[in-house]
Motif scaffolding. Sequence first.
Motif, PDB file in Angstrom:
ATOM      1  N   VAL A 262       0.877  -0.999   0.062  1.00  0.00           N
ATOM      2  CA  VAL A 262       0.067   0.077   0.254  1.00  0.00           C
ATOM      3  C   VAL A 262       0.653   1.435   0.161  1.00  0.00           C
ATOM      4  CG1 VAL A 262      -1.685   1.383   1.371  1.00  0.00           C
ATOM      5  CG2 VAL A 262      -2.042  -1.195   0.965  1.00  0.00           C
ATOM      6  N   SER A 263       1.858   1.098   0.830  1.00  0.00           N
ATOM      7  CA  SER A 263       2.989   2.602   0.833  1.00  0.00           C
ATOM      8  C   SER A 263       3.301   2.811  -0.496  1.00  0.00           C
ATOM      9  CB  SER A 263       3.621   2.391   1.869  1.00  0.00           C
ATOM     10  OG  SER A 263       4.721   1.264   1.988  1.00  0.00           O
ATOM     11  N   LEU A 264       4.175   1.835  -0.921  1.00  0.00           N
ATOM     12  CA  LEU A 264       4.694   1.714  -2.377  1.00  0.00           C
ATOM     13  C   LEU A 264       3.592   2.410  -3.300  1.00  0.00           C
ATOM     14  CD1 LEU A 264       6.917  -1.607  -2.618  1.00  0.00           C
ATOM     15  CD2 LEU A 264       7.535   0.957  -2.544  1.00  0.00           C
ATOM     16  N   ASN A 265       2.351   1.814  -3.439  1.00  0.00           N
ATOM     17  CA  ASN A 265       1.490   2.212  -4.246  1.00  0.00           C
ATOM     18  C   ASN A 265       1.111   3.859  -3.871  1.00  0.00           C
ATOM     19  OD1 ASN A 265       1.069   0.146  -5.961  1.00  0.00           O
ATOM     20  ND2 ASN A 265      -0.052  -0.682  -4.558  1.00  0.00           N
ATOM     21  N   VAL A 266       0.814   4.011  -2.813  1.00  0.00           N
ATOM     22  CA  VAL A 266       0.629   5.622  -2.542  1.00  0.00           C
ATOM     23  C   VAL A 266       1.858   6.358  -3.119  1.00  0.00           C
ATOM     24  CG1 VAL A 266       0.497   7.098  -0.684  1.00  0.00           C
ATOM     25  CG2 VAL A 266      -1.048   5.001  -0.670  1.00  0.00           C
ATOM     26  N   SER A 267       3.050   6.073  -2.564  1.00  0.00           N
ATOM     27  CA  SER A 267       4.210   6.936  -3.033  1.00  0.00           C
ATOM     28  C   SER A 267       4.248   7.158  -4.589  1.00  0.00           C
ATOM     29  CB  SER A 267       5.712   6.474  -2.557  1.00  0.00           C
ATOM     30  OG  SER A 267       5.903   5.230  -2.992  1.00  0.00           O
ATOM     31  N   LEU A 268       3.933   5.915  -5.289  1.00  0.00           N
ATOM     32  CA  LEU A 268       4.020   5.902  -6.625  1.00  0.00           C
ATOM     33  C   LEU A 268       2.971   6.845  -7.346  1.00  0.00           C
ATOM     34  CD1 LEU A 268       4.873   2.200  -7.793  1.00  0.00           C
ATOM     35  CD2 LEU A 268       6.384   4.284  -8.034  1.00  0.00           C
TER      36      LEU A 268
END
Length: 95
Positions: free
Chosen positions: A21-27
């Motif tokens: 989830v954090s990777l998707n949000v940052s992307l």
Amino acid sequence: MNHPISTLGWILIVFLILLIVSLNVSLFTSMKKKNNTAKDHWMTKLRDTGQILKDPFQNENKKMKELSDKVEQLQKNQKILREFTENPTHTGDKE
């Protein structure tokens, strides 16, 4: 086949979900930025790193070359000015 998931297993599952989830949000947020400059791009950083590894003093050499060119131009201007002041010509002078 009744194997319950241990506490460590649940912790790892939650950690994995949070990571995704954090990777998707940052992307997503990086794509939304309007002021995404080219120098922040990872390919640009990789190319710059390669240039630094090839010539570690590239920036210093460029600055020294610029300074050398300016000094040379200044010396030429001083030489021209000196020649002009040594041989003054006035309106009434005969050559």
